[in-house]
Design a protein around this motif. Structure first.
Motif, PDB file in Angstrom:
ATOM      1  N   GLU A   1      43.978  37.507  49.360  1.00 16.24           N
ATOM      2  CA  GLU A   1      45.234  38.083  49.182  1.00 16.24           C
ATOM      3  C   GLU A   1      45.839  37.078  48.020  1.00 16.24           C
ATOM      4  O   GLU A   1      46.208  37.655  46.857  1.00 16.24           O
ATOM      5  CB  GLU A   1      46.711  38.172  49.724  1.00 16.24           C
ATOM      6  CG  GLU A   1      46.225  39.550  51.280  1.00 16.24           C
ATOM      7  CD  GLU A   1      45.400  39.026  52.189  1.00 16.24           C
ATOM      8  OE1 GLU A   1      44.795  37.955  52.595  1.00 16.24           O
ATOM      9  OE2 GLU A   1      45.501  39.850  52.942  1.00 16.24           O
ATOM     10  N   GLN A   2      45.475  35.252  48.624  1.00 19.09           N
ATOM     11  CA  GLN A   2      46.003  34.980  47.744  1.00 19.09           C
ATOM     12  C   GLN A   2      45.038  34.490  46.055  1.00 19.09           C
ATOM     13  O   GLN A   2      45.230  34.436  45.024  1.00 19.09           O
ATOM     14  CB  GLN A   2      45.845  33.482  48.029  1.00 19.09           C
ATOM     15  CG  GLN A   2      46.929  33.167  49.060  1.00 19.09           C
ATOM     16  CD  GLN A   2      46.324  31.617  49.666  1.00 19.09           C
ATOM     17  OE1 GLN A   2      45.628  31.127  50.023  1.00 19.09           O
ATOM     18  NE2 GLN A   2      48.140  31.110  50.680  1.00 19.09           N
TER      19      GLN A   2
ATOM     20  N   ARG B   1      43.339  37.331  44.662  1.00 16.76           N
ATOM     21  CA  ARG B   1      43.950  38.848  44.100  1.00 16.76           C
ATOM     22  C   ARG B   1      45.241  38.231  43.307  1.00 16.76           C
ATOM     23  O   ARG B   1      45.185  38.528  42.266  1.00 16.76           O
ATOM     24  CB  ARG B   1      43.958  39.358  44.673  1.00 16.76           C
ATOM     25  CG  ARG B   1      44.531  41.332  44.176  1.00 16.76           C
ATOM     26  CD  ARG B   1      44.828  42.418  44.661  1.00 16.76           C
ATOM     27  NE  ARG B   1      46.099  43.165  43.306  1.00 16.76           N
ATOM     28  CZ  ARG B   1      46.319  43.806  43.733  1.00 16.76           C
ATOM     29  NH1 ARG B   1      45.210  45.181  45.029  1.00 16.76           N
ATOM     30  NH2 ARG B   1      46.392  45.016  42.452  1.00 16.76           N
ATOM     31  N   SER B   2      46.313  37.383  43.586  1.00 17.26           N
ATOM     32  CA  SER B   2      46.979  37.559  43.031  1.00 17.26           C
ATOM     33  C   SER B   2      46.909  35.886  41.841  1.00 17.26           C
ATOM     34  O   SER B   2      47.200  36.479  40.694  1.00 17.26           O
ATOM     35  CB  SER B   2      48.421  36.307  44.195  1.00 17.26           C
ATOM     36  OG  SER B   2      49.426  35.300  43.587  1.00 17.26           O
ATOM     37  N   LYS B   3      46.349  35.200  42.515  1.00 16.95           N
ATOM     38  CA  LYS B   3      46.039  33.912  41.331  1.00 16.95           C
ATOM     39  C   LYS B   3      45.264  35.129  40.008  1.00 16.95           C
ATOM     40  O   LYS B   3      44.852  34.301  38.648  1.00 16.95           O
ATOM     41  CB  LYS B   3      44.334  33.123  41.605  1.00 16.95           C
ATOM     42  CG  LYS B   3      43.700  32.170  40.810  1.00 16.95           C
ATOM     43  CD  LYS B   3      44.775  31.191  40.895  1.00 16.95           C
ATOM     44  CE  LYS B   3      43.646  29.933  39.411  1.00 16.95           C
ATOM     45  NZ  LYS B   3      43.067  28.576  40.421  1.00 16.95           N
TER      46      LYS B   3
ATOM     47  N   GLU C   1      45.727  38.455  38.831  1.00 18.79           N
ATOM     48  CA  GLU C   1      46.374  38.665  38.094  1.00 18.79           C
ATOM     49  C   GLU C   1      47.113  37.944  38.240  1.00 18.79           C
ATOM     50  O   GLU C   1      47.821  38.527  35.896  1.00 18.79           O
ATOM     51  CB  GLU C   1      47.254  39.740  39.740  1.00 18.79           C
ATOM     52  CG  GLU C   1      48.203  40.688  39.119  1.00 18.79           C
ATOM     53  CD  GLU C   1      48.382  41.675  40.118  1.00 18.79           C
ATOM     54  OE1 GLU C   1      49.469  42.014  40.397  1.00 18.79           O
ATOM     55  OE2 GLU C   1      48.266  41.531  41.147  1.00 18.79           O
ATOM     56  N   GLN C   2      47.870  36.822  37.899  1.00 17.45           N
ATOM     57  CA  GLN C   2      48.718  36.182  37.618  1.00 17.45           C
ATOM     58  C   GLN C   2      47.918  35.027  36.308  1.00 17.45           C
ATOM     59  O   GLN C   2      48.977  35.224  35.239  1.00 17.45           O
ATOM     60  CB  GLN C   2      49.669  35.204  38.294  1.00 17.45           C
ATOM     61  CG  GLN C   2      49.846  35.045  39.681  1.00 17.45           C
ATOM     62  CD  GLN C   2      51.277  36.405  38.734  1.00 17.45           C
ATOM     63  OE1 GLN C   2      51.805  35.746  37.962  1.00 17.45           O
ATOM     64  NE2 GLN C   2      51.466  37.045  39.027  1.00 17.45           N
TER      65      GLN C   2
ATOM     66  N   THR D   1      43.358  45.376  40.103  1.00 17.39           N
ATOM     67  CA  THR D   1      44.367  44.403  40.039  1.00 17.39           C
ATOM     68  C   THR D   1      44.796  43.926  38.017  1.00 17.39           C
ATOM     69  O   THR D   1      45.549  43.120  37.838  1.00 17.39           O
ATOM     70  CB  THR D   1      43.499  43.644  40.422  1.00 17.39           C
ATOM     71  OG1 THR D   1      43.076  43.345  41.373  1.00 17.39           O
ATOM     72  CG2 THR D   1      43.042  41.405  39.699  1.00 17.39           C
TER      73      THR D   1
END
Length: 345
Positions: A108-109, A111-113, A115-116, A153
């Protein structure tokens, strides 16, 4: 430029060569009444790269300069999902994923990295364009994929979506996944018919792989892409549409396919729909995890544990079921990976 107009070209994807001045090229394209999209493929392969990545970003001044011509319609990012997962494809001096390092994070982290990082880039380009104070001007980032993964994403982070066809992916999966992301996040759907490939034949070639598809396959791909109702459809490696002779440029068999497509097929088959109107009968709800069958380095992460990866493979069985067990394998979404796992014949 005159030949491009004769081929009824609406826009041209120009791959920026880092360190060179493309001002005159862009001005000529605009003067010919053709829109321009700036691509980053050459820089991805050769650098210079953004620090800590294997990604080349078109410099701000070149974006602004092209935008001022009034015909810049986008910034094309070549295979950013591939270069996030397989960071060693071109850059060999270390492990530098396209949107930043995700080692040590959970899925999850990771993907978030990514995406951000994408969101930061889309916001940066938007701020550049806003400074021009030209109402209605928009220069989206376009994510051009070889694998049917990470569309969601990138779309959620503000990129338009561009699946490649005539590539390693099963076309139905590539297009439906891209369509789902474009539909969910309200993004434009571009489609690239990429003539680079592994096949050989009696057709005209510049050198092996260019083109690596037959004229018949090219014709089929153009029609397939067109019937998806995309916002933009383009051909990669258009230099094989023409050959130069002592009497000037002549169309090859690929050029003849293109001319028939734009001059005869499209007028005879006007579309009454747009990709944004898609109303699916079946929806697969699945967390974007970047797995196309490699079962490793999801989002470029080399440190994920087996339990972080095993759940991501269930969607392969869904694709297999939807193909009635005849077309898509149970362990991958790309042809070259499928041959490793299963005889799909």
């Amino acid at each position: 430029m005159q030949i491009l107009r004769e081929l009824e070209t609406d826009f041209y994807v120009h791959h920026v060569l880092p360190g060179t001045d493309h001002k005159d090229v862009a001005a000529d394209i605009a003067a010919a009444g053709i829109d321009i999209c700036l691509g980053n493929e050459y820089g991805n392969i050769n650098g210079p790269w953004v620090e800590g990545t294997n990604r080349y970003d078109v410099p701000d001044d070149e974006i602004i300069e092209t935008a001022r011509l009034g015909r810049c319609i986008g910034l094309l990012y070549d295979e950013p999902e591939h270069l996030q997962i397989n960071a060693g494809q071109y850059r060999k001096d270390g492990w530098f994923p396209h949107w930043g390092d995700t080692d040590g994070l959970n899925i999850e982290q990771s993907r978030s990295k990514v995406e951000q990082s994408v969101l930061a880039r889309t916001n940066h380009v938007k701020s550049l364009v806003d400074r021009l104070a030209s109402p209605g001007v928009s220069i989206p980032l376009i994510s051009e994929h070889v694998f049917p993964t990470m569309f969601h994403t990138f779309a959620s982070a503000g990129m338009d979506i561009c699946p490649k066809i005539m590539k390693e992916s099963f076309q139905s999966l590539q297009l439906s996944t891209a369509l789902g992301a474009a539909k969910q996040y309200g993004r434009a759907l571009w489609i690239c018919a990429d003539l680079w490939g592994p096949d050989t034949g009696t057709w005209f070639t510049r050198f092996p792989g260019f083109p690596g598809h037959s004229p018949e396959e090219f014709e089929s791909a153009l029609k397939l892409g067109y019937f998806m109702g995309p916002s933009h459809l383009f051909v990669e490696n258009i230099d094989v549409l023409l050959t130069h002779t002592p009497t000037g440029f002549q169309t090859t068999e690929f050029g003849e396919v293109w001319q028939h497509f734009v001059q005869s097929f499209i007028p005879a088959n006007p579309l009454s729909w747009h990709h944004s109107q898609a109303d699916p009968d079946i929806v697969v709800i699945h967390s974007d995890d970047s797995n196309y069958g490699l079962n490793e380095r999801l989002f470029g992460n080399r440190t994920l544990h087996e339990q972080d990866i095993s759940f991501s493979q269930s969607v392969f069985h869904i694709w297999h079921l939807l193909s009635r067990g005849l077309y898509l394998p149970t362990a991958a979404v790309c042809i070259f990976r499928a041959s490793t796992f299963r005889d799909i014949n």
